[in-house]
Structure formats: C-alpha cells, structure tokens
Write an enzyme that holds these catalytic residues in place. Structure first.
Site, short mmCIF file in Angstrom:
data_model
loop_
_atom_site.label_atom_id
_atom_site.label_comp_id
_atom_site.label_asym_id
_atom_site.label_seq_id
_atom_site.Cartn_x
_atom_site.Cartn_y
_atom_site.Cartn_z
N HIS A 101 44.41 38.80 56.31
CA HIS A 101 44.69 38.30 54.96
C HIS A 101 43.42 37.83 54.20
O HIS A 101 43.13 38.34 53.12
CB HIS A 101 45.75 37.20 55.04
CG HIS A 101 45.91 36.41 53.79
ND1 HIS A 101 46.35 36.97 52.60
CD2 HIS A 101 45.68 35.11 53.52
CE1 HIS A 101 46.38 36.03 51.67
NE2 HIS A 101 45.98 34.90 52.19
N HIS A 142 39.33 30.89 52.21
CA HIS A 142 40.28 30.12 51.41
C HIS A 142 41.41 29.47 52.20
O HIS A 142 42.00 28.50 51.76
CB HIS A 142 40.84 30.96 50.25
CG HIS A 142 41.95 31.88 50.65
ND1 HIS A 142 41.74 33.16 51.10
CD2 HIS A 142 43.29 31.70 50.67
CE1 HIS A 142 42.91 33.72 51.38
NE2 HIS A 142 43.87 32.86 51.14
N GLU A 162 43.46 24.76 55.16
CA GLU A 162 44.90 24.59 55.23
C GLU A 162 45.48 25.09 56.55
O GLU A 162 46.32 24.43 57.16
CB GLU A 162 45.55 25.37 54.06
CG GLU A 162 47.05 25.23 53.95
CD GLU A 162 47.48 23.88 53.39
OE1 GLU A 162 46.60 23.16 52.88
OE2 GLU A 162 48.67 23.56 53.48
N ASP A 163 45.03 26.24 56.99
CA ASP A 163 45.70 26.89 58.13
C ASP A 163 44.91 26.90 59.43
O ASP A 163 45.45 27.25 60.48
CB ASP A 163 46.07 28.33 57.76
CG ASP A 163 47.08 28.36 56.61
OD1 ASP A 163 48.01 27.55 56.64
OD2 ASP A 163 46.91 29.19 55.70
N ASP A 188 44.22 36.17 46.40
CA ASP A 188 44.99 35.67 47.55
C ASP A 188 46.45 36.04 47.35
O ASP A 188 47.11 36.61 48.22
CB ASP A 188 44.78 34.15 47.62
CG ASP A 188 45.78 33.43 48.50
OD1 ASP A 188 46.12 33.97 49.57
OD2 ASP A 188 46.20 32.32 48.12
N ASP A 237 55.69 54.38 25.37
CA ASP A 237 54.41 54.23 26.07
C ASP A 237 54.53 54.23 27.59
O ASP A 237 53.78 53.57 28.28
CB ASP A 237 53.69 52.96 25.59
CG ASP A 237 54.47 51.70 25.93
OD1 ASP A 237 55.68 51.81 26.24
OD2 ASP A 237 53.88 50.61 25.88
MN MN Z 1 45.97 32.78 51.50
#
Ligand code: MN
Length: 532
Positions: A63, A87, A91-92, A153, A274
């Site tokens: 990811h 990023h 957090e993870d 992300d 269009d």
């Molecule tokens: Mn992410």
C-alpha cells in the site's frame, strides 16, 4: 501517466515485486540526494511494515509503495514521495513521529503527521456536514502537499476496496465520492477525481453502476468508430489551414460522471454529448482560437454549447474551449481545445506546480507557481453558464463570494510569499480560514464544529445534554485538560462523566455556545426549584 494506466490498476490489486527500481523509474529526478532519500524511505517503510498484512492478505508495504509510486508519477518532489511511503508508519506500525523527524527531517515528519491526522476524520454520511467536512479535510491537511499525499493514499485504498469488509466498504466509498473526489476537483486534479470516482462507484451504488455500464457500452461502441473518423477529418482540416503544431487525443467520460449526468438528463442518453470528446492540444492561446475558428467554419456548432473557459476559467482554475459540433452523419461530438499547459493543469491542477522546475538543476519546489496558480482564479471572473450578456459589477461580487470556496480564497489571501523559503509558503497556506469556527473530533472521529475559543464543556453539550450535565473531566489529545481550556482545530476530545458530577454557576463563564449556557442555566434552575 502511471496513476491512470491499466498497469497501475492491476498493480493496485496484485502487488508487483515491490522493488525499489519500479519506483525509481517513475521519479522525475536523477539527483543523487533525491535517490538516496527515496531509497532510505523505501527501506524504512518496508522494515516498519514487515509482517503486516492488508485486508487483501498481501503485504502491507504494498500500500505505501503504490502510494509512493502514484506520487512519483505525478512528478512530486522526493520529500513528498517519502512522506507517501511513510504515511502509515505512525498510525499502523507504531513508529514515533520523532524517529521520522530524526531520520528524515521535520518537513517530512510534519507531512506524515498531517496525513495521519486526516486518517482519524470519518464521514458518517450526514449530508448536512458534508461541506464542513470537505473544509475540515482541507484545514486539517494544513498544507496542500499533505492533501495531495492523502489523495494518493485514498486512490490506492479505493482501488482495493473489494478486499475491505463489507460493512466498511460503503462508508469508504461514499466518503471518497463526497469528500475526496470534490477536493481533488477543487484542487484542479481532474484525473485523480475521475480515478477516485470510478474506483468506488461499483461499491457505492452497485445497481446504478451495472445500469450505467450497460448504457455506456451500448452507446460507446458506435462512438468509437465515429470518433476515429472525425479525428482524422479534424487533423486533415487543421493541416489544410496550415496548423502544424498540434496533437489530438480522445477522452472517454468517466463512468461515474456519466452516471451523474444521466441522472440530470432524466436517463436520456441522447442528451449527453460528451461521452467521448476529441481534444485538440496546441502550443499557444492564440492557436486555440484559430483552431476554434477552423472547427466552427467546417462543422456547424451546436447552439449554446460553446464554452470559453480560457476567457472565463472555471472556479477550480480549469481552462480550455469546449464546443459541440454537428458531424455530417447527423450526430454531434464535443471538441475541447487547449494548450499543453492547460492540459497539464486540467489533469493535475495544483500538483502540477509542485513539480520541479528543472529536474536537473533546481532543488526547489516551485511554490510561487503553486500559489500563483491558486491566485489566478481568485477572485473568479464572472461566468454563469448560459448567461450571455456581460455581467454587472454587483453580479461579479455575488458570484465570487458564492462560488469560490472560502478555504481556497484564504489560501490566495496568504500574506507575503517568500520565494527563497519554501517552508514559509507552506506556513502561509496553512489554513487560518476558520477564523470563527473550530472543528474538533470525538474519539471515534466524528466531527463537532464549535465557535472559536470553545471549551470542553461546549463540546460535551454539543454531543448530548446528559453528557454535559454529568461531565467530570476532559481529555484533549489523550491528555487531561482543564474545563476552561480552548479547543483547537483538529483536537480529539474525550469527555469523562460520572453520576456525581453536575454543572455549576462558574461553567457559564467557561462556555461559548448558547446551547451549553442554556442547558447549564436550566440545570441550575431545576436544582434551585427543587431546593425551595
Ligand atoms: Mn494509507
């Protein structure tokens, strides 16, 4: 461009070998320091996420790696690519923000922090909060770079939504449509908006997706042959008139955008002109008008469908000329005429100004260009669709206020630009546009908006009067806070309650909202009545 190729869509779901080289070939710099920085970011992220898995069962590193690839393909500077790679490490993967600052510097650490913070904001499908949320996202992102990283992300997450548990999927899909795609649109990142929308469309509205796909295919097959023919005819005509430098390309309307238009046209596909458009890209603005003249001279334009977004750019800065013409076989087609520069900006908007000026000689991000890009369409020159007479001054004023998002305006109002220092530009666009409101979160990520200088007491009453009436204390960002403290944008507020706690007279002075004051007074009144 990698982000919207089939290759990228495939790699989003099925990881490649996740080798550094795959990323480096997309990087728009061959400076040693950039390559070295990206290499360190790659190694760090890979190690930090080692052993972790995505919902797909694939390595988690897949990811951040794809996110970094998207940023590299957008030709973002090395610092942003690294921020994209890192990023999710805070957090993870429990990496300390200080560690990132120590290894990669404050600038990258702050970007990572910004993206992390944005991750706590949740959309719960409350229509009335949607606009606030969009603003909030922009505000929380602090600098535009954070928003761009966050969009990449989200793009990867949107493309892997099928792996996410069903009960979460709908919310993420809607959040993408309601919040992220509009932000991409406002930042002028047309390609990203479209990719986000089309990635989540089947998850957000499965039935409508199926229906639209079918209609799209039915009309599309016919159009593709027609488009080839008209493309050849147009090229021939332009050459006949002596236009030498130009290129053409066809563009297919995004499926979600097609669906939305279909809805607006009462499902009458013959009213959509269009679905396919032919783009003519030329070197200069003058060329654009010359080409328009040739096109209108050769094919009859459809009345009322010519839009000059060069003279009157759209509020998000979009420029170009659109016209719909009759083809000899009785059908119509949209022609879009623009310069290369307009073309680049139409696809990547504000991001196209974070691109290095010269990847070989300059180390600076072209921040002035980014700010000027925003400035150029603020205030917006008047253009109301379908209105043909020239506008009065008053009308200009009204339109400007109504249609220019306040946060965009405030970015343009940023004080002086210091060309020598990219950091000061970023300081300047840090959002101070919420001069009257603060947006704070519940621990679940719900957003509560309050007047500026509101206290935890205001917050408690905004959630529920019973929570206010039983409030015993408050934590702000995980730390105990005085009931008198002022809440700031992005604070996460947790209220402790107890049966024994209750409001007192002093609280009235500690609150800003009439709602809280009213509840406190009512409570005190009840107590008084009970005791007499
Ligand atoms: Mn992410």
């Amino acid at each position: 461009m990698y982000t919207f190729t089939d290759e990228a869509k495939k790699a989003a779901v099925t990881p490649t070998k996740l080798q550094l080289e795959e990323l480096l070939v997309l990087v728009n710099s061959n400076r040693k320091s950039d390559i070295e920085l990206i290499t360190r970011g790659y190694e760090f992220s890979k190690k930090a996420h080692a052993g972790q898995k995505r919902y797909s069962g694939k390595p988690y590193f897949h990811h951040p790696f794809e996110t970094a690839k998207y940023l590299a393909a957008l030709q973002m500077p090395a610092s942003m690519i690294v921020a994209g790679m890192l990023h999710d490490t805070v957090e993870d993967a429990d990496v300390e923000p200080q560690t990132i600052a120590d290894i990669f510097g404050e600038d990258i650490a702050e970007m990572v922090e910004g993206v992390t913070k944005l991750g706590t904001v949740r959309y719960h499908g409350m229509q009335r909060h949607t606009e606030s949320l969009r603003k909030l996202f922009a505000a929380t992102s602090r600098d535009i770079r954070v928003m761009v990283v966050k969009l990449m992300d989200r793009l990867h997450n949107a493309r892997t939504l099928q792996f996410v548990p069903a009960h979460k999927r709908g919310r993420i899909a809607l959040e993408t449509l309601e919040i992220y795609a509009p932000i991409a649109d406002r930042l002028g990142m047309g390609v990203i908006k479209r990719e986000l929308e089309d990635a989540v469309f089947p998850h957000a509205f499965p039935k409508e997706y199926k229906k639209s796909t079918k209609i799209f295919k039915d009309v599309g097959g016919e159009d593709i042959k027609r488009l080839d023919r008209i493309q050849n005819n147009v090229r021939k005509k332009l050459a006949e008139y002596g236009i030498k430098k130009f290129r053409t390309e066809s563009r297919i309307k995004g499926l979600y955008s097609f669906y939305r238009k279909l809805e607006r046209k009462d499902s009458d596909v013959t009213k959509i002109f269009d679905i396919w458009a032919l783009r003519i890209i030329v070197p200069t603005v003058t060329d654009c008008y010359t080409v328009l003249g040739i096109v209108h001279g050769e094919w009859r334009p459809f009345p009322g469908r010519m839009k000059d977004y060069i003279a009157f750019p759209k509020p998000n800065g979009y420029k170009g000329i659109h016209t719909t013409i009759h083809i000899n076989d009785g059908s119509v087609i949209e022609i879009q005429i623009r310069t290369e520069e307009m073309h680049r900006e139409a696809q990547f908007g504000v991001a196209s100004h974070f691109v290095y000026k010269d990847s070989k000689s300059s180390t600076k991000i072209d921040n002035n260009a980014a700010l000027n890009w925003i400035r150029q369409f603020i205030p917006v020159r008047l253009w109301v669709e379908g209105q043909d007479k020239s506008p009065s001054k008053k009308a200009v004023h009204t339109y400007t206020d109504a249609a220019t998002p306040a946060w965009l305006k405030s970015m343009a109002d940023a004080q002086k630009i210091d060309g020598e220092n990219p950091r000061s530009f970023l300081q300047n666009i840090k959002n101070d546009f919420f001069s009257h409101r603060v947006f704070v979160f519940t621990p679940r990520g719900d957003v509560i908006d309050l007047p500026i200088d509101s206290s935890p007491i205001d917050f408690a009453y905004a959630i529920h009067s019973e929570i206010g009436n039983k409030m015993s204390g408050a934590k702000v960002n995980g730390k105990m806070a005085a009931l008198s403290s002022s809440l700031k944008n992005g604070d996460i507020v947790e209220i402790a309650t107890s049966e024994k706690s209750h409001p007192n007279q002093k609280w009235i002075g500690l609150t800003k909202t009439t709602l809280a004051k009213r509840h406190i007074r009512a409570y005190l009144q009840r107590v008084k009545e009970m005791s007499t």
